[in-house]
Design a protein around this motif. Structure first.
Motif, PDB file in Angstrom:
ATOM      1  N   GLN B 175     -18.107 102.645 -93.870  1.00 14.34           N
ATOM      2  CA  GLN B 175     -18.671 101.329 -93.539  1.00 14.34           C
ATOM      3  C   GLN B 175     -17.976 100.245 -94.351  1.00 14.34           C
ATOM      4  O   GLN B 175     -17.620  99.194 -93.834  1.00 14.34           O
ATOM      5  CB  GLN B 175     -20.171 101.301 -93.886  1.00 14.34           C
ATOM      6  CG  GLN B 175     -21.034 101.998 -92.877  1.00 14.34           C
ATOM      7  CD  GLN B 175     -21.461 101.043 -91.777  1.00 14.34           C
ATOM      8  OE1 GLN B 175     -20.640 100.559 -91.018  1.00 14.34           O
ATOM      9  NE2 GLN B 175     -22.741 100.769 -91.686  1.00 14.34           N
ATOM     10  N   LYS B 176     -17.822 100.522 -95.654  1.00 16.02           N
ATOM     11  CA  LYS B 176     -17.221  99.552 -96.561  1.00 16.02           C
ATOM     12  C   LYS B 176     -15.777  99.242 -96.143  1.00 16.02           C
ATOM     13  O   LYS B 176     -15.306  98.124 -96.245  1.00 16.02           O
ATOM     14  CB  LYS B 176     -17.238 100.122 -97.980  1.00 16.02           C
ATOM     15  CG  LYS B 176     -17.355  99.064 -99.042  1.00 16.02           C
ATOM     16  CD  LYS B 176     -17.850  99.633-100.358  1.00 16.02           C
ATOM     17  CE  LYS B 176     -16.810 100.462-101.055  1.00 16.02           C
ATOM     18  NZ  LYS B 176     -17.181 100.804-102.434  1.00 16.02           N
ATOM     19  N   GLN B 177     -15.123 100.254 -95.639  1.00 14.86           N
ATOM     20  CA  GLN B 177     -13.733 100.072 -95.206  1.00 14.86           C
ATOM     21  C   GLN B 177     -13.646  99.548 -93.770  1.00 14.86           C
ATOM     22  O   GLN B 177     -12.560  99.387 -93.238  1.00 14.86           O
ATOM     23  CB  GLN B 177     -12.988 101.403 -95.287  1.00 14.86           C
ATOM     24  CG  GLN B 177     -12.890 101.974 -96.696  1.00 14.86           C
ATOM     25  CD  GLN B 177     -11.695 101.455 -97.458  1.00 14.86           C
ATOM     26  OE1 GLN B 177     -10.740 100.966 -96.872  1.00 14.86           O
ATOM     27  NE2 GLN B 177     -11.739 101.527 -98.763  1.00 14.86           N
ATOM     28  N   GLU B 178     -14.788  99.334 -93.163  1.00 15.99           N
ATOM     29  CA  GLU B 178     -14.864  98.861 -91.770  1.00 15.99           C
ATOM     30  C   GLU B 178     -14.107  99.759 -90.787  1.00 15.99           C
ATOM     31  O   GLU B 178     -13.424  99.279 -89.884  1.00 15.99           O
ATOM     32  CB  GLU B 178     -14.373  97.418 -91.666  1.00 15.99           C
ATOM     33  CG  GLU B 178     -15.279  96.450 -92.410  1.00 15.99           C
ATOM     34  CD  GLU B 178     -14.854  95.015 -92.235  1.00 15.99           C
ATOM     35  OE1 GLU B 178     -15.416  94.352 -91.369  1.00 15.99           O
ATOM     36  OE2 GLU B 178     -13.957  94.578 -92.956  1.00 15.99           O
ATOM     37  N   VAL B 203     -23.525 102.391 -85.059  1.00 14.39           N
ATOM     38  CA  VAL B 203     -22.453 101.538 -85.595  1.00 14.39           C
ATOM     39  C   VAL B 203     -21.290 101.488 -84.594  1.00 14.39           C
ATOM     40  O   VAL B 203     -20.749 100.421 -84.292  1.00 14.39           O
ATOM     41  CB  VAL B 203     -21.967 102.065 -86.976  1.00 14.39           C
ATOM     42  CG1 VAL B 203     -20.719 101.325 -87.438  1.00 14.39           C
ATOM     43  CG2 VAL B 203     -23.072 101.924 -88.010  1.00 14.39           C
ATOM     44  N   ALA B 207     -20.026  98.231 -82.419  1.00 14.20           N
ATOM     45  CA  ALA B 207     -18.649  97.728 -82.528  1.00 14.20           C
ATOM     46  C   ALA B 207     -18.050  97.531 -81.135  1.00 14.20           C
ATOM     47  O   ALA B 207     -17.407  96.523 -80.852  1.00 14.20           O
ATOM     48  CB  ALA B 207     -17.799  98.682 -83.350  1.00 14.20           C
ATOM     49  N   ARG B 250     -11.220  99.090 -83.578  1.00 16.40           N
ATOM     50  CA  ARG B 250     -10.866  98.178 -84.656  1.00 16.40           C
ATOM     51  C   ARG B 250     -11.987  97.144 -84.788  1.00 16.40           C
ATOM     52  O   ARG B 250     -12.049  96.174 -84.040  1.00 16.40           O
ATOM     53  CB  ARG B 250      -9.522  97.526 -84.313  1.00 16.40           C
ATOM     54  CG  ARG B 250      -8.620  97.005 -85.421  1.00 16.40           C
ATOM     55  CD  ARG B 250      -9.262  96.155 -86.424  1.00 16.40           C
ATOM     56  NE  ARG B 250      -8.266  95.500 -87.263  1.00 16.40           N
ATOM     57  CZ  ARG B 250      -8.487  94.323 -87.808  1.00 16.40           C
ATOM     58  NH1 ARG B 250      -9.612  93.671 -87.593  1.00 16.40           N
ATOM     59  NH2 ARG B 250      -7.563  93.794 -88.582  1.00 16.40           N
ATOM     60  N   GLN B 251     -12.912  97.410 -85.754  1.00 14.65           N
ATOM     61  CA  GLN B 251     -14.028  96.487 -85.944  1.00 14.65           C
ATOM     62  C   GLN B 251     -13.503  95.144 -86.428  1.00 14.65           C
ATOM     63  O   GLN B 251     -12.617  95.085 -87.263  1.00 14.65           O
ATOM     64  CB  GLN B 251     -14.970  97.062 -87.008  1.00 14.65           C
ATOM     65  CG  GLN B 251     -15.722  98.287 -86.560  1.00 14.65           C
ATOM     66  CD  GLN B 251     -16.416  98.995 -87.702  1.00 14.65           C
ATOM     67  OE1 GLN B 251     -16.061 100.114 -88.015  1.00 14.65           O
ATOM     68  NE2 GLN B 251     -17.390  98.376 -88.313  1.00 14.65           N
ATOM     69  N   PHE B 252     -14.045  94.075 -85.888  1.00 14.31           N
ATOM     70  CA  PHE B 252     -13.746  92.770 -86.494  1.00 14.31           C
ATOM     71  C   PHE B 252     -14.957  91.864 -86.405  1.00 14.31           C
ATOM     72  O   PHE B 252     -15.747  91.954 -85.479  1.00 14.31           O
ATOM     73  CB  PHE B 252     -12.452  92.145 -86.002  1.00 14.31           C
ATOM     74  CG  PHE B 252     -12.347  91.813 -84.538  1.00 14.31           C
ATOM     75  CD1 PHE B 252     -12.448  92.789 -83.568  1.00 14.31           C
ATOM     76  CD2 PHE B 252     -12.096  90.513 -84.137  1.00 14.31           C
ATOM     77  CE1 PHE B 252     -12.317  92.480 -82.236  1.00 14.31           C
ATOM     78  CE2 PHE B 252     -11.961  90.192 -82.807  1.00 14.31           C
ATOM     79  CZ  PHE B 252     -12.071  91.182 -81.855  1.00 14.31           C
ATOM     80  N   THR B 253     -15.090  91.033 -87.437  1.00 11.78           N
ATOM     81  CA  THR B 253     -16.319  90.256 -87.577  1.00 11.78           C
ATOM     82  C   THR B 253     -16.276  88.927 -86.839  1.00 11.78           C
ATOM     83  O   THR B 253     -17.310  88.403 -86.442  1.00 11.78           O
ATOM     84  CB  THR B 253     -16.633  89.971 -89.048  1.00 11.78           C
ATOM     85  OG1 THR B 253     -15.432  89.567 -89.674  1.00 11.78           O
ATOM     86  CG2 THR B 253     -17.202  91.175 -89.743  1.00 11.78           C
ATOM     87  N   ARG B 356      -7.979 100.118 -93.826  1.00  9.27           N
ATOM     88  CA  ARG B 356      -7.779  99.658 -92.448  1.00  9.27           C
ATOM     89  C   ARG B 356      -6.514  98.827 -92.319  1.00  9.27           C
ATOM     90  O   ARG B 356      -5.833  98.854 -91.288  1.00  9.27           O
ATOM     91  CB  ARG B 356      -8.985  98.833 -91.981  1.00  9.27           C
ATOM     92  CG  ARG B 356      -8.953  98.582 -90.487  1.00  9.27           C
ATOM     93  CD  ARG B 356     -10.051  97.681 -90.036  1.00  9.27           C
ATOM     94  NE  ARG B 356      -9.910  96.358 -90.610  1.00  9.27           N
ATOM     95  CZ  ARG B 356     -10.766  95.369 -90.401  1.00  9.27           C
ATOM     96  NH1 ARG B 356     -11.827  95.583 -89.680  1.00  9.27           N
ATOM     97  NH2 ARG B 356     -10.579  94.186 -90.939  1.00  9.27           N
ATOM     98  N   GLY B 420     -12.408  96.804-100.344  1.00 11.71           N
ATOM     99  CA  GLY B 420     -13.800  96.811 -99.878  1.00 11.71           C
ATOM    100  C   GLY B 420     -14.640  96.196-100.975  1.00 11.71           C
ATOM    101  O   GLY B 420     -14.254  96.162-102.131  1.00 11.71           O
TER     102      GLY B 420
END
Lengths: 84, 504
Positions: B175-178, B203, B207, B250-253, B356, B420
Motif C-alpha cells: 500500500q505504502k509503495q502504491e 484496493v 484502483a 498503475r495507481q495514481f492519485t 513503483r 514511501g
C-alpha cells in the motif's frame, strides 16, 4: 426504463460498469451480453425494444433473450443503477 | 570521411583515450567542468581502488566509479561522492583510468599523494555511510514485493508459494509503495489470509474504478478545452499508466496536466461548471470533486526556486501538437523521459521514492527504447546534474526487472524501498540530523528558508517583510490541521528516537 449516468468500458477482458457521480460506490463486472444490454439502456428503452435488440444482435430465441435481460436488469436494480 | 569512433574503437586503435568527466559522483576528485581522465584497455582483473569505466546496465552510456572490493564474479563499486554500491560484472568494464588531468596537471593513479587521498576518502566514505544510514537489511516481505512487482511488470505468471511471510506487513508495504492493486492478481494465489485478500481485492477494484472514472472525466474535460481552444499537455501518471500491461495496475492519485496559463480564468470557469472545488497554488491549481476526481493543472513543471526549473521551463516551445486542429500537446519522448527522472529526483532528494518509480522507468524505457535519442537524454540529464541519480535508478531498474541480480545491491535497492511515507521520513531525518544535529533540524523545520517559503506563500515575492508572519501561519497550520499535526508528531517521535543517527 433507463440506466443512470453509467460508464461502461472494457478492461482486462471484462466489461465494467461504474457510475460517474458515485451514486454506486463500486463496480459491476459483466460479460459481453450484459454490457450490450447496459449500452442499450443508456437511452430509454422498453423491455420489448431490448428483447428485439438482443435477438437481432445474438440471434437467440425471444424467451432466452428475455430471461437474460431480466437477470441483468435485476442486477443493475439491486445496486440502484436503474432510473426510477 | 571522419566517422566518430566509440570508446572501445578508440581504445583499440590508439591504445588510450582522454575523456571528460560527467556528473558529480566522483567529487571531490574529479570535477565535470574542468577535469579529464586518461583511460587504457583493461588487462586482467582490476584491483581495489582502481577506477574502471563500465557500461551502464541498459548499455546507454559509460560510468566511471571506484572499485571498493573485488568479488568472485563482479566488482563492488562506488562513486567517491556516492553512498550506494553497484555490483558490476567483469564483462561490463571497458577501460580503466591510468591517470587524470586535474587543474591542468596530469596525475597518475600510482601517485603517492593521490593514493593517500584514496585511502582517506574510502575510509571516510564508509564512515559517512555508517553515520546516516542504517545497515541495509532487506526483509523477506521486501524481497517478495520486488519479486511480485517484477512478475506484474513483465506480465508473467507467479507460481511460487512464499513461506514465512507476514502478510499484513506485506500488504502495508505494498500500500505504502502504491503497488497493492498491481500485486493483487499475484497475491490471490498465495497463502495470504482470506480476510486480508478481501481488503486487497477492494484496493485493486477501487484502483480500476478510479482509472475508469478518471479516463472518462479527463476525456470530457479535454473535449471542453478543445471547444474553448485551451492548450493542454498531460503529464506523469496519465502517460505512464499506458506502459503497464493491464488497466488499473498503475495507481495514481490525481491527473496532472500542464495548461496555457493565459487561459486560467476560462479553465477555472469550465471546472467550476463541472462542480469542482478549487484551490489555488503557486505552481498548480487543484480541482477536486466527489467521489474520486482530482485534477492538478500545472502552470510550470518546477517551482522557480528549484534549480531544475531552468532545465524544464521551455516545455511548450518543444512540445508537439497532437494534430493541426487539436489543442492537445505532448512532450517529446526525450523531454518526458528526463522530466520523469527529474520529478522522481525531487522526491528522492526529499527522503526517498518508491519501487513503483523503478517500474515506471523500466516500462517507459522498454516502450520507447528504439526511438529514444539517448545522447540527448544523457546531455540533458548531465546538464541538470541528474545523471548520477539516473545511473543509480537505471541500475536498480535493470537489476530488479531483468532478473540479473549481479547488477544491483541490497544497498541500492534499499534506497528505493525506503521510499514511501514513513520510510522516507525516517531516512530524511537521519540524513539531516547527521548534518545539522537535532536542534538544527528542528530550527530548519520551523524557520524554513526564505526561498522555500516564497513557493508556499507567493505573497513573499512582493512583501518579504511578511516572512515572520508566514512562519507563524505555517506553525498554526500544522497545529490546527489534523493530518499535518499527526505527520509532525510522527516526525518528532523519529527525531528524538535514541538511535536515529547511529541505529543498527
Amino acid at each position: 426504463m433507463k440506466l443512470k449516468d453509467v460508464i461502461i468500458t472494457e478492461a482486462n477482458g471484462d466489461y465494467i460498469a461504474v457510475t460517474a457521480d458515485g451514486t454506486f460506490n463500486g463496480m459491476i463486472r459483466m460479460n459481453r451480453t450484459a454490457a450490450f444490454i447496459a449500452e442499450e439502456l443508456k437511452e430509454e428503452k422498453t423491455l420489448e425494444q431490448l428483447i428485439s435488440a438482443v435477438c437481432k444482435k445474438y440471434d437467440v430465441a425471444e424467451e432466452i433473450a428475455k430471461q437474460n435481460i431480466l437477470n441483468v436488469i435485476k442486477q443493475f436494480d439491486s445496486v440502484g443503477l436503474i432510473e426510477k | 570521411m571522419n566517422e566518430k569512433l566509440t570508446i572501445e574503437q578508440t581504445l583499440d586503435k590508439y591504445g588510450f583515450i582522454i575523456h571528460k568527466v560527467q556528473g558529480t559522483s566522483m567529487l571531490p576528485l574529479l570535477n565535470e567542468d574542468t577535469d579529464l581522465v586518461r583511460l587504457v584497455p583493461v588487462k586482467g582483473k582490476l584491483k581495489k581502488y582502481d577506477l574502471p569505466l563500465y557500461r551502464s546496465p541498459q548499455g546507454t552510456h559509460y560510468i566511471l566509479h571506484r572499485i571498493l572490493e573485488v568479488k568472485k564474479n563482479y566488482y563492488l563499486i562506488c562513486g567517491d561522492n556516492n553512498t550506494f554500491y553497484e555490483k558490476v560484472p567483469f564483462d561490463r568494464v571497458v577501460a580503466v583510468a591510468e591517470g587524470f588531468y586535474k587543474d591542468g596537471k596530469y596525475v597518475t593513479c600510482d601517485d603517492p599523494e593521490y593514493l593517500k587521498y584514496v585511502e582517506k576518502r574510502c575510509e571516510g566514505s564508509v564512515k559517512n555511510r555508517e553515520v546516516y544510514k542504517k545497515p541495509i537489511r532487506i526483509s523477506a516481505e521486501q524481497r517478495l514485493l520486488l519479486d511480485m512487482l517484477r512478475h506484474a511488470v513483465l506480465d508473467i505468471p507467479y507460481t511460487s508459494k512464499p513461506e514465512n511471510i507476514n502478510w499484513k506487513l506485506f500488504f502495508v508495504l505494498a500500500q505504502k509503495q502504491e503497488i497493492a492493486a498491481m500485486l493483487y492478481p499475484y497475491v490471490k494465489n498465495t497463502d495470504c489470509p482470506k480476510e486480508l485478500l478481501i481488503r486487497w481485492k477492494q484496493v485493486a477494484d477501487m484502483a480500476l474504478r478510479k482509472e475508469i472514472l478518471f479516463d472518462a472525466e479527463r476525456k470530457a474535460i479535454f473535449a471542453e478545452f478543445e471547444k474553448e481552444k485551451i492548450k493542454y499537455l498531460p503529464l506523469k501518471g496519465i502517460i505512464i499508466k499506458e506502459f503497464y500491461p493491464h488497466k488499473g495496475m498503475r495507481q495514481f492519485t490525481d491527473n496532472d496536466i500542464l495548461f496555457d496559463t493565459d487561459r486560467r480564468n476560462d479553465l477555472i470557469a469550465i471546472m467550476k461548471a463541472r462542480n469542482y472545488e478549487f484551490e489555488s497554488g503557486a505552481t498548480h491549481d487543484v480541482f477536486t470533486k466527489k467521489p474520486v476526481y482530482e485534477f492538478e493543472f500545472h502552470k510550470m513543471l518546477f517551482v522557480r526556486d528549484n534549480p531544475l526549473y531552468k532545465h524544464f521551463s521551455d516545455v511548450w516551445e518543444n512540445a508537439t501538437q497532437e494534430s493541426e486542429t487539436s489543442f492537445a500537446y505532448h512532450m517529446k519522448h526525450e523531454d518526458f523521459y528526463c522530466y520523469t527522472i527529474a520529478h522522481a529526483y525531487k522526491h528522492f532528494s526529499n527522503g526517498g521514492i518508491g519501487a513503483r518509480f523503478l517500474a515506471d522507468l523500466f516500462l517507459m524505457h522498454r516502450a520507447w527504447k528504439d526511438s529514444l535519442d539517448l545522447d540527448a537524454i544523457q546531455k540533458k540529464l548531465t546538464k541538470a546534474k541528474l545523471i548520477d541519480f539516473y545511473n543509480m535508478a537505471a541500475n536498480c531498474a535493470v537489476g530488479v526487472f531483468d532478473g540479473n541480480d549481479v547488477t544491483v545491491s541490497d544497498d541500492m535497492i534499499a534506497q528505493f524501498l525506503f521510499g514511501g511515507m514513513f520510510g522516507s521520513m525516517e531516512r530524511n531525518i537521519a540524513k539531516k540530523v547527521a548534518e545539522k544535529g537535532r536542534l538544527g533540524y528542528l530550527r530548519r523545520r520551523i524557520f524554513i528558508p526564505y526561498d522555500q517559503m516564497r513557493s508556499i506563500y507567493p505573497i513573499l515575492y512582493k512583501l518579504p517583510i511578511l516572512l515572520p508572519f508566514c512562519w507563524l501561519a505555517k506553525v498554526f497550520g500544522v497545529l490546527f490541521t489534523k493530518e499535518k499535526l499527526a505527520y509532525f508528531l510522527t516526525e518528532l517521535k523519529l527525531l528524538f528516537r535514541k538511535n536515529i543517527v547511529d541505529d543498527d
